[in-house]
Scaffold this motif. Structure first.
Motif, PDB file in Angstrom:
ATOM      1  N   THR A  40      20.578  97.200  60.922  1.00 14.80           N
ATOM      2  CA  THR A  40      21.638  96.429  60.276  1.00 14.80           C
ATOM      3  C   THR A  40      22.906  97.273  60.257  1.00 14.80           C
ATOM      4  N   SER A  41      23.980  96.693  59.772  1.00 17.67           N
ATOM      5  CA  SER A  41      25.201  97.472  59.577  1.00 17.67           C
ATOM      6  C   SER A  41      25.413  97.780  58.092  1.00 17.67           C
ATOM      7  N   ARG A  42      24.371  97.581  57.281  1.00 17.76           N
ATOM      8  CA  ARG A  42      24.431  97.940  55.860  1.00 17.76           C
ATOM      9  C   ARG A  42      24.167  99.422  55.681  1.00 17.76           C
ATOM     10  N   GLN A  43      24.602  99.950  54.519  1.00 18.23           N
ATOM     11  CA  GLN A  43      24.385 101.340  54.171  1.00 18.23           C
ATOM     12  C   GLN A  43      23.927 101.424  52.720  1.00 18.23           C
ATOM     13  N   VAL A  44      23.189 102.478  52.398  1.00 18.35           N
ATOM     14  CA  VAL A  44      22.795 102.739  51.019  1.00 18.35           C
ATOM     15  C   VAL A  44      23.271 104.138  50.668  1.00 18.35           C
ATOM     16  N   LEU A  45      23.993 104.236  49.585  1.00 15.15           N
ATOM     17  CA  LEU A  45      24.471 105.515  49.080  1.00 15.15           C
ATOM     18  C   LEU A  45      23.592 105.885  47.885  1.00 15.15           C
ATOM     19  N   HIS A  46      22.855 106.987  48.001  1.00 16.09           N
ATOM     20  CA  HIS A  46      21.994 107.474  46.918  1.00 16.09           C
ATOM     21  C   HIS A  46      22.665 108.686  46.296  1.00 16.09           C
ATOM     22  N   ALA A  59      31.872  95.866  53.859  1.00 15.08           N
ATOM     23  CA  ALA A  59      32.386  95.983  52.484  1.00 15.08           C
ATOM     24  C   ALA A  59      33.461  97.061  52.425  1.00 15.08           C
ATOM     25  N   ARG A  60      34.512  96.774  51.671  1.00 16.46           N
ATOM     26  CA  ARG A  60      35.595  97.742  51.484  1.00 16.46           C
ATOM     27  C   ARG A  60      35.582  98.175  50.023  1.00 16.46           C
ATOM     28  N   PHE A  61      35.407  99.477  49.821  1.00 15.90           N
ATOM     29  CA  PHE A  61      35.294 100.001  48.461  1.00 15.90           C
ATOM     30  C   PHE A  61      35.678 101.472  48.431  1.00 15.90           C
ATOM     31  N   GLN A  62      35.935 101.941  47.229  1.00 18.45           N
ATOM     32  CA  GLN A  62      36.170 103.363  46.994  1.00 18.45           C
ATOM     33  C   GLN A  62      35.344 103.781  45.793  1.00 18.45           C
ATOM     34  N   LEU A  63      34.830 104.985  45.846  1.00 18.61           N
ATOM     35  CA  LEU A  63      34.069 105.541  44.733  1.00 18.61           C
ATOM     36  C   LEU A  63      34.999 106.364  43.864  1.00 18.61           C
ATOM     37  N   VAL A  75      32.950 102.095  41.088  1.00 17.44           N
ATOM     38  CA  VAL A  75      33.258 101.637  42.439  1.00 17.44           C
ATOM     39  C   VAL A  75      34.405 100.650  42.327  1.00 17.44           C
ATOM     40  N   SER A  76      35.417 100.825  43.149  1.00 21.26           N
ATOM     41  CA  SER A  76      36.503  99.864  43.260  1.00 21.26           C
ATOM     42  C   SER A  76      36.234  99.062  44.531  1.00 21.26           C
ATOM     43  N   LEU A  77      35.875  97.789  44.369  1.00 24.98           N
ATOM     44  CA  LEU A  77      35.462  96.919  45.472  1.00 24.98           C
ATOM     45  C   LEU A  77      36.569  95.920  45.772  1.00 24.98           C
ATOM     46  N   THR A  78      37.029  95.884  47.029  1.00 23.14           N
ATOM     47  CA  THR A  78      38.092  94.943  47.386  1.00 23.14           C
ATOM     48  C   THR A  78      37.624  93.791  48.261  1.00 23.14           C
ATOM     49  N   SER A  79      36.494  93.956  48.965  1.00 29.90           N
ATOM     50  CA  SER A  79      35.969  92.820  49.726  1.00 29.90           C
ATOM     51  C   SER A  79      34.494  93.013  50.018  1.00 29.90           C
ATOM     52  N   LYS A  80      33.824  91.888  50.183  1.00 26.45           N
ATOM     53  CA  LYS A  80      32.394  91.802  50.461  1.00 26.45           C
ATOM     54  C   LYS A  80      31.598  92.161  49.204  1.00 26.45           C
ATOM     55  N   ALA A  81      30.322  92.540  49.399  1.00 25.57           N
ATOM     56  CA  ALA A  81      29.429  92.704  48.249  1.00 25.57           C
ATOM     57  C   ALA A  81      28.761  94.072  48.221  1.00 25.57           C
ATOM     58  N   VAL A  82      28.420  94.492  47.010  1.00 28.14           N
ATOM     59  CA  VAL A  82      27.621  95.693  46.793  1.00 28.14           C
ATOM     60  C   VAL A  82      26.509  95.355  45.801  1.00 28.14           C
ATOM     61  N   LEU A  83      25.388  96.034  45.952  1.00 31.08           N
ATOM     62  CA  LEU A  83      24.279  95.954  45.012  1.00 31.08           C
ATOM     63  C   LEU A  83      24.172  97.328  44.373  1.00 31.08           C
ATOM     64  N   VAL A  84      24.268  97.379  43.054  1.00 33.65           N
ATOM     65  CA  VAL A  84      24.301  98.656  42.343  1.00 33.65           C
ATOM     66  C   VAL A  84      23.065  98.774  41.460  1.00 33.65           C
ATOM     67  N   ALA A 112      24.608  92.777  41.337  1.00 31.93           N
ATOM     68  CA  ALA A 112      25.378  92.607  42.566  1.00 31.93           C
ATOM     69  C   ALA A 112      26.759  92.083  42.213  1.00 31.93           C
ATOM     70  N   VAL A 113      27.758  92.566  42.964  1.00 37.92           N
ATOM     71  CA  VAL A 113      29.137  92.120  42.786  1.00 37.92           C
ATOM     72  C   VAL A 113      29.671  91.741  44.154  1.00 37.92           C
ATOM     73  N   ASP A 114      30.280  90.548  44.238  1.00 36.64           N
ATOM     74  CA  ASP A 114      30.826  90.026  45.486  1.00 36.64           C
ATOM     75  C   ASP A 114      32.296  89.692  45.262  1.00 36.64           C
ATOM     76  N   ALA A 115      33.181  90.355  45.999  1.00 38.24           N
ATOM     77  CA  ALA A 115      34.620  90.112  45.888  1.00 38.24           C
ATOM     78  C   ALA A 115      35.095  89.475  47.189  1.00 38.24           C
ATOM     79  N   GLU A 116      35.304  88.180  47.170  1.00 40.97           N
ATOM     80  CA  GLU A 116      35.715  87.441  48.364  1.00 40.97           C
ATOM     81  C   GLU A 116      36.602  86.269  47.992  1.00 40.97           C
TER      82      GLU A 116
END
Length: 176
Positions: A40-46, A59-63, A75-84, A112-116
């Motif tokens: 996939t093109s998903r990533q997991v940050l541990h 997803a576009r975000f900054q930590l 996390v500052s999320l500007t587009s798409k979704a993240v699961l925290v 989950a947060v989705d910014a779209e």
């Protein structure tokens, strides 16, 4: 000086997450490791501080490290979704996901947060999440299976139990 170094490390992790670089550099920054999800093109940050963030492809975000302790706490999320996923035993002071429309804050849970499209949708999978608009004090509290849609307006936030198809669609985007 220590706070500035912590912020630089968090900024490095944010750049790595957005650019999709390999894990070696992420592991040396703020105790986090970045793992691509195979096939996939998903990533997991541990992160060693009890935070795990799964990102939707693109997803576009900054930590950020709000308290300057060298650990990611928002996390500052500007587009798409993240699961925290936040382990409350390890994360002190809570964790936030901030979008242009909303702030979702917890002490420990999975959500989950989705910014779209000019709105933010928040869905709770475990625990409780407080959701508010930026610059307001009124908030709603979400429990398991509940969600809220937040637009840029000032209409009241309405908590809803998410339907199975809506729940499944968002989780599929996040590989869950």
């Amino acid at each position: 000086m220590g706070r500035a170094i912590g912020r630089v490390r968090v900024a490095l992790v944010a750049l790595i997450c957005i650019a999709g670089s390999q894990t070696a550099m992420a592991q040396s920054s703020v105790g986090c490791s970045l793992q691509p999800v195979v096939g996939t093109s998903r990533q997991v940050l541990h992160c060693g501080n009890g935070v795990s963030i799964t990102t939707e492809a693109g997803a576009r975000f900054q930590l950020a490290d709000r308290n300057g302790d060298g650990r990611i706490d928002s996390v500052s999320l500007t587009s798409k979704a993240v699961l925290v996923d936040v382990d409350s035993r390890k994360v002190k002071g809570g964790f936030e996901v901030i979008t242009p429309q909303a702030i979702a804050a917890v002490r420990g849970t999975r959500w989950a947060v989705d910014a779209e499209g000019g709105k933010t949708s928040v869905l709770v999978l475990r625990g409780k999440v407080s959701v508010s608009r930026p610059h307001t004090r009124s908030a709603v509290l979400l429990g398991r299976g509940q969600g809220v849609d937040v637009d840029g307006g000032s209409s009241p936030l309405v908590v809803k139990q998410w339907s199975a198809p809506r729940f499944s669609a968002l989780m599929a985007r996040l590989g869950q």
